[in-house]
Design an enzyme around this catalytic site. Sequence first.
Site, PDB file in Angstrom:
ATOM      1  N   LEU A 214    -131.015  22.069  40.785  1.00 37.87           N
ATOM      2  CA  LEU A 214    -129.603  21.700  40.737  1.00 37.87           C
ATOM      3  C   LEU A 214    -129.052  21.915  39.332  1.00 37.87           C
ATOM      4  O   LEU A 214    -129.668  21.490  38.343  1.00 37.87           O
ATOM      5  CB  LEU A 214    -129.386  20.241  41.148  1.00 37.87           C
ATOM      6  CG  LEU A 214    -129.927  19.815  42.513  1.00 37.87           C
ATOM      7  CD1 LEU A 214    -131.233  19.039  42.332  1.00 37.87           C
ATOM      8  CD2 LEU A 214    -128.909  18.941  43.246  1.00 37.87           C
ATOM      9  N   ASP A 215    -127.905  22.578  39.275  1.00 39.82           N
ATOM     10  CA  ASP A 215    -127.182  22.651  38.015  1.00 39.82           C
ATOM     11  C   ASP A 215    -126.652  21.261  37.678  1.00 39.82           C
ATOM     12  O   ASP A 215    -126.428  20.440  38.565  1.00 39.82           O
ATOM     13  CB  ASP A 215    -126.041  23.649  38.157  1.00 39.82           C
ATOM     14  CG  ASP A 215    -125.159  23.684  36.927  1.00 39.82           C
ATOM     15  OD1 ASP A 215    -125.696  23.857  35.817  1.00 39.82           O
ATOM     16  OD2 ASP A 215    -123.935  23.519  37.086  1.00 39.82           O
TER      17      ASP A 215
END
Length: 763
Positions: free
Chosen positions: A458-459
């Site tokens: 996940l960014d």
Amino acid sequence: MRIFLTLNNNIKTMNKKLTVAGQSPHSSPNGAPVKGTPVLKEEQAACSVFFIRGMDCPVEENLVRAKLAGVEGIRSLEFDLLGRRLIVRHVPGALAAVEQALAELDMGAERVMRGGHEDSVNNALRIPWIRLIAAGLIAFLAELSEWLGEEGFHLLGKDGCVQLPFGVSGSTLVSLSLSMTAIVLGGLTTYRKGWTSISKFELNINALMFVAVTGAALIGQFSEAAMVMTLFNIAEALEARSLERARHAVRALTALAPKTAAVLQADGAWKDMDVREVPVGARVRVRPGEKIALDGIVVSGSSTVNQSSITGESMPVEKSGGDTVFAGTLNGTGALEFETTSSAHDCTLARIIQAVEEARAVRSPMQRFADQFARRYTPAIFLLGLAAGLVPPLFWGSHWMESLYNGLTILVVGCPCALVISTPVTIASGLVAAMRSGILVKGGLFLERGRLLTQIALDKTGTLTLGEPRQMDFVSLSDEDENMVRSCAASLAARSDHPVSRALADHAAEMKVPLREVRDFTALPGEGSSGVIEGRKWLLGGRRLVERLQFCSGALERKITELERHGGSVVALAGEKGVRALFAVADTVRESSREALRELRNLGVHTLMLTGDNVHAAEKVARQVGVDGFRANLLPAEKRRVVDALMQGCRRCVGMVGDGINDAPSLACADIGFAMSCGGTDAAIETADVVFMDGDLKKLPRFIRLSRSVYNILVQNVVLILGVKVSVCALALAGNSAMWMAVLADVGLSLIVVANGLRAMRK
């Protein structure tokens, strides 16, 4: 919220994924290349869409495919069986030949104008119920007359029997007459299709029914032949009616947006116009309680808008000047005026409908398995039925009529339609369920693959956080005028679209810091930016930039570390003589991130946060949201390498969630890329395989649960179909199954698996 999906490019994105899966983007949905000349480039080929009323299962698809195989100039065929749509890519001069070939099939093919979504043709399902019911009653009377026998008829003659030439009894004549009438009323179309298939050496359900009915008549089982044909066609009609539910779910979206809109005219008057005629840039008024007709930006008024049809949000959203509104959403108690940003055929709702229609045409792995299995299964069943009818009397002295009857029964029960149709119905239902939750899935391939996710990267910014950082602190490190230092930093930040730079620029605007002219502005990827202000060169960036310029010192390192420990990202303003000031910027964690990460952990999914921020800021966010691990100070290329490493070390499936242009490489290389449409860039949305239409990360575990549920339904259907067919075939081989019972078992099974597949729509 930027959710203009630019879906013209989405086809290219899906083509990339299909190529990875071993399917050419210009091949047919089952992976076989279309016969003809080599594929042209997309821009060289014309595209025609046909609505084919009589095509709703692979049998008809194969008939269409075989008919068009000899047409010169066809480049590719794409079938959407649930939508009964055929997309033909061809050279411009081949359209007439395509229309002629489809007309010869007599399957009700009509050309649809591009973008019409089938609403330009009368595609209502027409089922001749009266004729089918009459055929059923007559077939029942034929069975009754044969069961009663000659003693049930007191017509003529001394003994109450009709005396006919050639030894034909009266009851036989009555049964034959009733049976032929029932077959003509209820199954003439199927019989004709069967003969067409036999003449082309194609073994499908129509061919099997042709052989079974003809064989039953030849061995004197007239009423049985009529009952088989009638039951088959009634069940086909019921199945078609059930499939309409899946078709209607997507088609009903077109009714969400109103057909007219109140548009401001040049003379200041408001006029109701057809939404298809409203130009981009027009001013539209929507009253309280009305549906919004087009996408646009609010220029006047304020209200709450229920946009669950687009984003899946359960609560209405406040809208005022500058906010985006979407076609098909419901206005609340206030009046709004907005400026349109797209036409009716290019609005968000139209693009979502187009995306779902395109996604239905992409075969999932289970669907490709069913198609390939059926291709081999049908000839095998035909050979088994032939062996059951011929081997026992030839080698074991069994009764010929009994053996032939058992063989015909196996042909009837062996129809693969239930197996083939169950998968697209379930996948389409899952796509509709996802769409209703604000999750746009670009193909059944990704919906089915989602159940395998065990690792998700996940960014941070814009995904786990709101992506709206704010300046929290400022430290001056020089004797220069503080206002001048702030002004230089704000001037450089105002020229960049990076979220951290925007935070500095917004804070400067709030503090009314004046901006200065910047010359020779240069963006430094992964580091920051530089420019010349009043003859002096200034640089604005993070720790990586400071280290490259070799401006680090023990005192400066301690200052940066102190600011980072408070959870901020540090931005340095450097001049020719070193770092002149430090700015601390912090982001806010999304409320939904913590719960989403907790649900993912319960689903057995391991999470890893990837960010270009410093270790301290990353650690603080990781601790707040509860990710299993994190990697900091990553450039876009480094993020992709991390995702690649995860895929090499994972036996199942790896996902990537992001929203920025720097996430696009990672989204492209992951097994499934997820984009946050709320605030996300077009590059991320185009590259991703699944798009969340708002910023709610809880849609990620919802997608995984939906994928698992859809797969469970697929497995249930396959196991049920194969189990029932094997059981009935065994009974037929033992001589304990009637032909009409085999029809009920087969078509009843089709209805059961279709109903079971439609359950996915409620998930």
